[in-house]
Design a protein around this motif. Structure first.
Motif, PDB file in Angstrom:
ATOM      1  N   THR A 193       0.932  -1.143  -0.237  1.00  0.00           N
ATOM      2  CA  THR A 193      -0.326   0.258  -0.259  1.00  0.00           C
ATOM      3  C   THR A 193       0.839   1.393  -0.110  1.00  0.00           C
ATOM      4  OG1 THR A 193       0.323   0.353   2.514  1.00  0.00           O
ATOM      5  CG2 THR A 193      -1.754  -1.324   1.258  1.00  0.00           C
ATOM      6  N   MET A 194       1.709   0.700   0.430  1.00  0.00           N
ATOM      7  CA  MET A 194       3.168   2.573   0.428  1.00  0.00           C
ATOM      8  C   MET A 194       3.911   2.244  -0.379  1.00  0.00           C
ATOM      9  SD  MET A 194       4.217   2.017   4.352  1.00  0.00           S
ATOM     10  CE  MET A 194       3.487   0.571   4.243  1.00  0.00           C
ATOM     11  N   MET A 195       3.883   1.936  -1.769  1.00  0.00           N
ATOM     12  CA  MET A 195       4.919   1.709  -2.805  1.00  0.00           C
ATOM     13  C   MET A 195       3.672   2.208  -3.864  1.00  0.00           C
ATOM     14  SD  MET A 195       6.549  -2.640  -3.121  1.00  0.00           S
ATOM     15  CE  MET A 195       7.430  -2.547  -2.324  1.00  0.00           C
ATOM     16  N   SER A 196       4.770   2.980  -4.661  1.00  0.00           N
ATOM     17  CA  SER A 196       3.920   3.701  -5.754  1.00  0.00           C
ATOM     18  C   SER A 196       3.924   3.206  -7.138  1.00  0.00           C
ATOM     19  CB  SER A 196       4.335   4.910  -6.373  1.00  0.00           C
ATOM     20  OG  SER A 196       6.407   4.993  -6.471  1.00  0.00           O
ATOM     21  N   TYR A 203      -4.218   0.706   6.746  1.00  0.00           N
ATOM     22  CA  TYR A 203      -2.781   0.478   5.802  1.00  0.00           C
ATOM     23  C   TYR A 203      -4.033   1.036   4.824  1.00  0.00           C
ATOM     24  CZ  TYR A 203       0.780  -2.022   7.493  1.00  0.00           C
ATOM     25  OH  TYR A 203       2.470  -2.360   8.111  1.00  0.00           O
ATOM     26  N   ASP A 204      -4.056   2.090   3.964  1.00  0.00           N
ATOM     27  CA  ASP A 204      -5.235   2.639   2.900  1.00  0.00           C
ATOM     28  C   ASP A 204      -5.197   1.318   1.645  1.00  0.00           C
ATOM     29  OD1 ASP A 204      -6.920   3.892   1.124  1.00  0.00           O
ATOM     30  OD2 ASP A 204      -5.431   5.083   1.008  1.00  0.00           O
ATOM     31  N   LEU A 205      -6.378   0.806   1.966  1.00  0.00           N
ATOM     32  CA  LEU A 205      -6.268  -0.485   1.062  1.00  0.00           C
ATOM     33  C   LEU A 205      -6.948   0.231  -0.620  1.00  0.00           C
ATOM     34  CD1 LEU A 205      -7.645  -3.727   3.709  1.00  0.00           C
ATOM     35  CD2 LEU A 205      -5.122  -3.143   2.780  1.00  0.00           C
ATOM     36  N   THR A 206      -7.528   1.282   0.221  1.00  0.00           N
ATOM     37  CA  THR A 206      -8.056   1.485  -1.362  1.00  0.00           C
ATOM     38  C   THR A 206      -6.926   1.983  -2.157  1.00  0.00           C
ATOM     39  OG1 THR A 206      -8.137   4.802  -0.478  1.00  0.00           O
ATOM     40  CG2 THR A 206      -9.872   2.674  -0.267  1.00  0.00           C
ATOM     41  N   VAL A 207      -5.785   2.230  -1.971  1.00  0.00           N
ATOM     42  CA  VAL A 207      -4.432   2.504  -2.802  1.00  0.00           C
ATOM     43  C   VAL A 207      -4.235   1.403  -4.038  1.00  0.00           C
ATOM     44  CG1 VAL A 207      -3.793   4.339  -1.778  1.00  0.00           C
ATOM     45  CG2 VAL A 207      -2.867   2.037  -1.401  1.00  0.00           C
ATOM     46  N   LEU A 208      -5.159   0.412  -3.501  1.00  0.00           N
ATOM     47  CA  LEU A 208      -4.374  -1.187  -4.379  1.00  0.00           C
ATOM     48  C   LEU A 208      -5.138  -1.102  -5.308  1.00  0.00           C
ATOM     49  CD1 LEU A 208      -4.008  -3.522  -1.316  1.00  0.00           C
ATOM     50  CD2 LEU A 208      -2.065  -2.438  -2.396  1.00  0.00           C
ATOM     51  N   PRO A 209      -4.753  -1.713  -6.347  1.00  0.00           N
ATOM     52  CA  PRO A 209      -5.375  -1.692  -7.498  1.00  0.00           C
ATOM     53  C   PRO A 209      -6.712  -2.393  -7.802  1.00  0.00           C
ATOM     54  CG  PRO A 209      -3.140  -1.984  -7.924  1.00  0.00           C
ATOM     55  CD  PRO A 209      -3.377  -2.206  -6.481  1.00  0.00           C
ATOM     56  N   ARG A 259      11.246  -7.163   1.456  1.00  0.00           N
ATOM     57  CA  ARG A 259      10.328  -8.061   1.125  1.00  0.00           C
ATOM     58  C   ARG A 259       9.692  -8.410   0.383  1.00  0.00           C
ATOM     59  NH1 ARG A 259       8.182 -11.429   6.315  1.00  0.00           N
ATOM     60  NH2 ARG A 259       7.104  -9.850   6.022  1.00  0.00           N
ATOM     61  N   ALA A 260       9.550  -7.529   0.624  1.00  0.00           N
ATOM     62  CA  ALA A 260       7.682  -6.890  -0.609  1.00  0.00           C
ATOM     63  C   ALA A 260       8.354  -7.100  -1.157  1.00  0.00           C
ATOM     64  CB  ALA A 260       6.986  -6.223   0.947  1.00  0.00           C
ATOM     65  N   SER A 261       8.631  -5.963  -1.923  1.00  0.00           N
ATOM     66  CA  SER A 261       9.691  -6.069  -3.023  1.00  0.00           C
ATOM     67  C   SER A 261      10.088  -6.881  -3.943  1.00  0.00           C
ATOM     68  CB  SER A 261      10.450  -4.844  -3.036  1.00  0.00           C
ATOM     69  OG  SER A 261      10.108  -3.994  -2.653  1.00  0.00           O
ATOM     70  N   MET A 262      11.035  -7.803  -3.402  1.00  0.00           N
ATOM     71  CA  MET A 262      11.486  -8.637  -3.805  1.00  0.00           C
ATOM     72  C   MET A 262      10.336 -10.104  -4.687  1.00  0.00           C
ATOM     73  SD  MET A 262      14.738  -9.933  -1.491  1.00  0.00           S
ATOM     74  CE  MET A 262      15.351 -11.083  -2.592  1.00  0.00           C
ATOM     75  N   TYR A 263       9.115 -10.122  -3.161  1.00  0.00           N
ATOM     76  CA  TYR A 263       7.700 -11.259  -3.978  1.00  0.00           C
ATOM     77  C   TYR A 263       7.393 -10.645  -4.810  1.00  0.00           C
ATOM     78  CZ  TYR A 263       7.772 -13.333   0.751  1.00  0.00           C
ATOM     79  OH  TYR A 263       7.531 -13.783   2.008  1.00  0.00           O
ATOM     80  N   LEU A 264       7.072  -8.843  -4.735  1.00  0.00           N
ATOM     81  CA  LEU A 264       6.582  -8.216  -6.255  1.00  0.00           C
ATOM     82  C   LEU A 264       6.849  -8.670  -7.085  1.00  0.00           C
ATOM     83  CD1 LEU A 264       4.055  -6.205  -7.080  1.00  0.00           C
ATOM     84  CD2 LEU A 264       5.074  -3.638  -7.120  1.00  0.00           C
ATOM     85  N   GLN A 265       8.585  -8.460  -7.076  1.00  0.00           N
ATOM     86  CA  GLN A 265       9.142  -8.882  -8.933  1.00  0.00           C
ATOM     87  C   GLN A 265       9.254 -10.265  -8.861  1.00  0.00           C
ATOM     88  OE1 GLN A 265      13.132  -7.688  -7.528  1.00  0.00           O
ATOM     89  NE2 GLN A 265      14.562  -8.356  -9.508  1.00  0.00           N
TER      90      GLN A 265
END
Length: 379
Positions: free
Chosen positions: A30-33, A56-62, A363-369
């Motif tokens: 939620t904090m990633m652009s 957490y602001d879940l509205t920012v997730l697509p 960790r979140a970035s690596m999962y997304l990658q």
């Protein structure tokens, strides 16, 4: 199937450490652009509850949805049809139950019973429970083998998966686990409605009451502390109502249960404790030792390779099959801690170890990658 549509799947996580990891990962997203527009995220009710508790602001997730799946019941046609609308599916912790799939299956692996099938816990099971357990994990292993790629939390897990021929070295990626970022965000911490006496040493355990967690030793450790060292102690666990109901009367009379904690309650629990005990016999990875270290609490841990990998010299190790040894180590620490000027320094060094081990955003970035990259991260 949309060739660019990808899924992070936490619909199957309802209890324990998996819920905490999923909460941390989705919270970090939620904090990633610049998240992929065609990224969808499925969170179980329990993961969603934790995310909302942390505001957490879940509205920012697509595309964020609350979806629940339960074990092998996920093989139903409707659920499988939904999965097949994606080109890639990353299940944070599997197995993912799927037969005729059209998507690339990336799955997190954290099941030590599968990679360490010859373990001490089986010896204490009756015949029927042993058979049921072996069948359960055999079926899980078959579904893990069907994954295109496995994500694991420590190097020893990757090695065992290859040794056991569950995957090859090109189909496994190590992404170190870590403690949740909430441990560094004091403003998010929430209190626990439980009295904690000041006249007793308070020793805590955070986790499920699985057989391999070895929590059955707690009443004996407590008894030895009193009879051999004249130390009054209170042990606290975080069991669900069902787990607590399954405990014998002796355990329930000797041990205090604060119930299942949300992620934002965990730091306060650690703060109330004088020490943390982690007697587990079998793990791929557990965040409890890292959480204890980052909260600067003395950690008494089973003398096992997986704990040494995480804690190094920042834990006090005991024989997990010997409650007397655990009591002796705890007693020795508390008999000298008040006069030991190195104790505070040792706890601070433990915190530094935990801080350097891995980071939640990393960790979140690596999962997304792993999910969006054409070439997965290799070992």
């Amino acid at each position: 199937m949309n060739l660019n549509k990808v899924l992070i799947n936490a619909s199957n996580l309802h209890v324990g450490g998996g819920v905490q990891v999923a909460t941390s990962v989705i919270g970090e997203l939620t904090m990633m652009s610049n998240l992929p527009e065609l990224l969808e995220i499925w969170a179980s009710d329990e993961v969603d509850k934790n995310l909302r508790s942390l505001n957490y602001d879940l509205t920012v997730l697509p595309n964020y949805r609350v979806v629940n799946s339960y074990g092998i019941k996920a093989l139903n046609k409707d659920f499988q049809k939904k999965l097949n609308s994606f080109s890639k599916v990353f299940t944070i912790f599997g197995p993912l139950y799927s037969f005729s799939r059209k998507f690339e299956n990336i799955t997190g692996f954290a099941q030590p019973w599968i990679i360490y099938p010859e373990n001490e816990i089986y010896a204490n099971m009756n015949f029927m429970n042993k058979v049921k357990t072996r069948v359960k994990f055999f079926l899980q292993k078959m579904f893990f083998k069907r994954a295109d790629h496995l994500i694991v939390e420590l190097e020893h897990v990757a090695r065992r998966l290859v040794d056991k021929k569950i995957c090859n070295s090109q189909n496994v990626t190590v992404v170190n686990n870590c403690f949740s970022a909430v441990f560094l965000q004091v403003e998010r911490w929430k209190e626990i409605n439980c009295p904690f006496p000041k006249d007793k040493i308070k020793i805590g355990f955070v986790g499920r009451n699985y057989p391999h967690k070895n929590t059955k030793i707690f009443p004996q450790v407590k008894a030895y502390l009193k009879s051999e060292h004249n130390i009054d102690s209170e042990f606290y666990v975080t069991f669900s109502p069902e787990e607590w109901a399954a405990c014998d009367q002796k355990f329930k009379s000797d041990i205090c249960n604060v119930g299942v904690l949300t992620v934002d309650q965990c730091p306060i629990f650690y703060r109330h404790m004088d020490a943390i005990i982690f007697p587990s016999l079998l793990e791929c990875f557990s965040a409890t030792p890292l959480e204890a270290m980052v909260m600067e609490r003395p950690l008494f841990a089973s003398d096992t390779p997986f704990n040494h990998d995480v804690c190094n010299e920042h834990a006090i190790y005991f024989d997990p099959l010997n409650p007397c040894d655990a009591a002796n180590k705890i007693a020795k620490y508390f008999q000298y801690v008040d006069n030991d000027s190195t104790s505070a320094s040792a706890l601070l060094n433990g915190r530094k170890r935990a801080m350097e081990f891995s980071y939640a955003d990393m960790r979140a970035s690596m999962y997304l990658q792993c999910l969006i990259s054409k070439d997965l991260i290799r070992r």
